[in-house]
Design a protein around this motif. Structure first.
Motif, PDB file in Angstrom:
ATOM      1  N   PRO A 197       0.830  -1.215   0.000  1.00 33.79           N
ATOM      2  CA  PRO A 197       0.000   0.000   0.000  1.00 33.79           C
ATOM      3  C   PRO A 197       0.862   1.261   0.000  1.00 33.79           C
ATOM      4  CG  PRO A 197       0.279  -0.767   2.236  1.00 33.79           C
ATOM      5  CD  PRO A 197       1.064  -1.720   1.366  1.00 33.79           C
ATOM      6  N   ALA A 204      -0.475   8.102  -1.580  1.00 36.80           N
ATOM      7  CA  ALA A 204      -1.884   7.718  -1.620  1.00 36.80           C
ATOM      8  C   ALA A 204      -2.618   8.493  -2.716  1.00 36.80           C
ATOM      9  CB  ALA A 204      -2.538   7.968  -0.259  1.00 36.80           C
ATOM     10  N   LYS A 276      -3.781   6.429   9.001  1.00 34.07           N
ATOM     11  CA  LYS A 276      -2.753   5.405   8.833  1.00 34.07           C
ATOM     12  C   LYS A 276      -3.157   4.130   9.554  1.00 34.07           C
ATOM     13  CE  LYS A 276       2.246   5.002   8.511  1.00 34.07           C
ATOM     14  NZ  LYS A 276       3.507   5.779   8.544  1.00 34.07           N
ATOM     15  N   LYS A 277      -3.064   3.006   8.859  1.00 34.62           N
ATOM     16  CA  LYS A 277      -3.430   1.708   9.417  1.00 34.62           C
ATOM     17  C   LYS A 277      -2.216   1.058  10.085  1.00 34.62           C
ATOM     18  CE  LYS A 277      -7.647   1.952   7.936  1.00 34.62           C
ATOM     19  NZ  LYS A 277      -8.773   2.130   8.895  1.00 34.62           N
ATOM     20  N   ALA A 281      -0.286   1.350   5.873  1.00 34.81           N
ATOM     21  CA  ALA A 281      -1.024   1.898   4.736  1.00 34.81           C
ATOM     22  C   ALA A 281      -1.677   3.228   5.107  1.00 34.81           C
ATOM     23  CB  ALA A 281      -2.080   0.909   4.270  1.00 34.81           C
ATOM     24  N   LEU A 283      -4.553   5.913   4.071  1.00 35.05           N
ATOM     25  CA  LEU A 283      -5.806   5.928   3.331  1.00 35.05           C
ATOM     26  C   LEU A 283      -6.409   7.314   3.289  1.00 35.05           C
ATOM     27  CD1 LEU A 283      -7.449   2.687   4.791  1.00 35.05           C
ATOM     28  CD2 LEU A 283      -5.984   2.884   2.773  1.00 35.05           C
ATOM     29  N   ASP A 285      -9.791   9.765   3.244  1.00 34.19           N
ATOM     30  CA  ASP A 285     -11.167   9.652   3.729  1.00 34.19           C
ATOM     31  C   ASP A 285     -12.145   9.914   2.582  1.00 34.19           C
ATOM     32  OD1 ASP A 285     -11.393  12.437   3.399  1.00 34.19           O
ATOM     33  OD2 ASP A 285     -11.030  12.859   5.505  1.00 34.19           O
ATOM     34  N   ARG A 289     -11.807  11.845  -1.117  1.00 33.85           N
ATOM     35  CA  ARG A 289     -12.003  11.082  -2.352  1.00 33.85           C
ATOM     36  C   ARG A 289     -13.012  11.795  -3.258  1.00 33.85           C
ATOM     37  NH1 ARG A 289     -12.722   6.800   0.120  1.00 33.85           N
ATOM     38  NH2 ARG A 289     -10.577   6.087   0.225  1.00 33.85           N
TER      39      ARG A 289
END
Length: 343
Positions: A197, A204, A276-277, A281, A283, A285, A289
């Protein structure tokens, strides 16, 4: 509506297409907005939902004029053709070319030449526009490396050699990419390209926009009858749109990368839009997007002059022009594939 080469593009989502004698007529809100002789066309691409009259569909099928339908956002829906000999011959030439070492190498070279040429243009533009905000010597050094790479790419004798030059050029380009970030530098630090990722907000954004551009290119290839899964540089794998990945190369820096940089430098995005995971990764929101999708659609509407056709087109039409040019090259109408070289 816009006629490019022998293809009519109807970009309004409220347009309806009909036949009047030997002419294609485009209506919007029951008002005629344009017409063209059908015999001058080899394809019609519609980005609308209103549809096409049965008479026009029949006339197109009889004359072997392809009809392609996409959503207003550019997602491929369907292509309708009459006699199939045109697309069959084109795809046969595409398949044969992908197996021919010299033909596939020549097309792959052009794609990578476009990639490196346009990446160098992006760096040169940054030096000219923001000399006091960036490390100009560092960026100029990278720019010179890319310039020298163009000659090496042209002289490549194999795809492996070509991939090596492309990888070196990409590493140098992304090595100074952080210099192009003029605002929010603390929140948007870039240490290099990573994916699957992505591990930082910039990567990202890049991955997301590359996906949007790949989808547009895939639709463009479908619209001219090319198989997006048969590439020249990227090897064939089940489910991978190899030709789309070939053709995105020439547009990455000049379209996708500059778009991402504009989002950051104009402060349209902030670090609050990312999470952040545990696996590292990063991501985006949902709000971001949606914002990126909206701004991407706006970007695609910007009008430029195509460097090869010398005609005004929207950015969103560039992948369709390039797909047409590649199809013409494969048919033998053009000696080489005229890659998109931004000026």
């Amino acid at each position: 509506m816009k006629k490019l080469l022998n293809t009519l593009y109807v970009t309004s989502e409220n347009s309806y297409l009909a036949l009047d004698g030997e002419n294609v007529v485009v209506f919007e809100e029951k008002q005629e907005i344009g017409r063209l002789p059908l015999h001058n066309l080899e394809g019609i691409v519609s980005f609308g939902y209103r549809g096409t009259s049965p008479a026009l569909m029949g006339a197109c099928a009889e004359r072997n004029v392809s009809l392609c339908y996409l959503t207003p956002q550019g997602k491929f829906l369907a292509r309708i053709t009459g006699k199939t000999k045109g697309n069959v011959v084109l795809r046969q030439q595409q398949y044969a070319g992908s197996k021919d070492p010299q033909i596939s190498l020549d097309i792959a070279k052009n794609c990578i030449l476009g990639k490196v040429y346009n990446a160098r243009w992006v760096l040169d533009r940054a030096v000219r526009d923001h000399p006091l905000q960036i490390d100009t010597e560092r960026v100029k050094t990278a720019e010179n490396f890319l310039q020298n790479s163009l000659d090496l790419i042209q002289k490549s004798q194999s795809k492996d050699q070509l991939r090596g030059y492309e990888g070196e050029a990409a590493s140098i380009y992304f090595g100074v990419f952080d210099q192009l970030i003029l605002q929010q530098k603390k929140d948007f630090s870039f240490q290099g390209r990573n994916k699957r990722p992505p591990q930082d907000p910039i990567n990202a954004l890049l991955s997301f926009v590359y996906t949007l551009l790949t989808n547009t290119i895939t639709s463009a290839l479908e619209s001219v009858g090319l198989d997006p899964y048969i590439g020249y540089l990227h090897t064939d794998r089940p489910g991978r749109v190899s030709l789309s990945l070939d053709m995105i190369e020439e547009l990455r820096a000049v379209l996708a990368d500059r778009f991402v940089l504009s989002l950051i430098n104009k402060k349209m995005v902030t670090k609050k839009n990312f999470s952040k995971k545990e696996n590292g990764a990063v991501l985006m929101d949902d709000d971001l997007r949606r914002k990126v999708l909206t701004e991407w659609q706006n970007k695609k509407k910007e009008v430029i002059t195509h460097p090869y056709l010398k005609e005004k087109v929207e950015w969103g039409m560039v992948p369709y022009v390039q797909a047409m040019l590649l199809a013409r090259h494969l048919r033998g109408d053009l000696d080489g594939y005229p890659v998109f070289l931004w000026k």
